[in-house]
Design a protein around this motif. Structure first.
Motif, PDB file in Angstrom:
ATOM      1  N   LEU A  60       4.450  -0.451   1.594  1.00 47.14           N
ATOM      2  CA  LEU A  60       3.391   0.366   0.994  1.00 47.14           C
ATOM      3  C   LEU A  60       2.649  -0.423  -0.088  1.00 47.14           C
ATOM      4  O   LEU A  60       1.418  -0.397  -0.152  1.00 47.14           O
ATOM      5  N   ASN A  63       0.444  -3.105   1.627  1.00 45.73           N
ATOM      6  CA  ASN A  63      -0.686  -2.490   2.334  1.00 45.73           C
ATOM      7  C   ASN A  63      -1.748  -1.937   1.388  1.00 45.73           C
ATOM      8  O   ASN A  63      -2.895  -1.779   1.777  1.00 45.73           O
ATOM      9  N   ASN A  64      -1.363  -1.639   0.155  1.00 50.10           N
ATOM     10  CA  ASN A  64      -2.306  -1.037  -0.789  1.00 50.10           C
ATOM     11  C   ASN A  64      -2.701  -1.955  -1.935  1.00 50.10           C
ATOM     12  O   ASN A  64      -3.370  -1.527  -2.870  1.00 50.10           O
ATOM     13  N   GLN A  65      -2.324  -3.220  -1.866  1.00 52.34           N
ATOM     14  CA  GLN A  65      -2.598  -4.143  -2.963  1.00 52.34           C
ATOM     15  C   GLN A  65      -4.093  -4.274  -3.248  1.00 52.34           C
ATOM     16  O   GLN A  65      -4.514  -4.195  -4.399  1.00 52.34           O
ATOM     17  N   ARG A  67      -6.483  -2.168  -2.600  1.00 49.91           N
ATOM     18  CA  ARG A  67      -6.946  -0.883  -3.158  1.00 49.91           C
ATOM     19  C   ARG A  67      -6.620  -0.790  -4.649  1.00 49.91           C
ATOM     20  O   ARG A  67      -7.426  -0.368  -5.455  1.00 49.91           O
ATOM     21  N   PHE A  68      -5.406  -1.180  -4.982  1.00 49.54           N
ATOM     22  CA  PHE A  68      -4.957  -1.154  -6.365  1.00 49.54           C
ATOM     23  C   PHE A  68      -5.835  -2.071  -7.218  1.00 49.54           C
ATOM     24  O   PHE A  68      -6.289  -1.700  -8.291  1.00 49.54           O
TER      25      PHE A  68
END
Length: 94
Positions: A60, A63-65, A67-68
């Motif tokens: 998770l 996959n969201n790095q 976005r962060f």
């Protein structure tokens, strides 16, 4: 997720496969400043704990790095927050 003060929040709509426990406030600044290193050091030194599926948490996070990073550009290296986080961390280590 449970924070150092005992407050708990559920992130997402599905039943979680892991539970993140952040045991010290400074961990958040360290992770924002350097996500991989901040997480690794906090995990190794038992200042952060992942109960349940560690692999699902890592997947998770990876996959969201991006976005962060986009969402928290104000925390990027060289920003005012980043300099404050560096100072707060160094003061806490003295």
């Amino acid at each position: 997720m449970t924070l150092w003060d005992g407050s708990t929040t559920l992130i997402g709509k599905h039943k979680p496969s892991f539970h993140l426990m952040i045991k010290e406030r400074s961990v958040i600044a360290e992770i924002i400043r350097s996500p991989q290193l901040g997480f690794a050091e906090a995990y190794i030194h038992d200042r952060l704990e992942v109960k349940g599926d560690l692999g699902a948490f890592i997947k998770l996070a990876i996959n969201n790095q991006s976005r962060f990073e986009k969402r928290f550009k104000i925390f990027s290296r060289g920003s005012r927050f980043h300099r404050r986080a560096d100072r707060a961390t160094s003061i806490g280590q003295q």
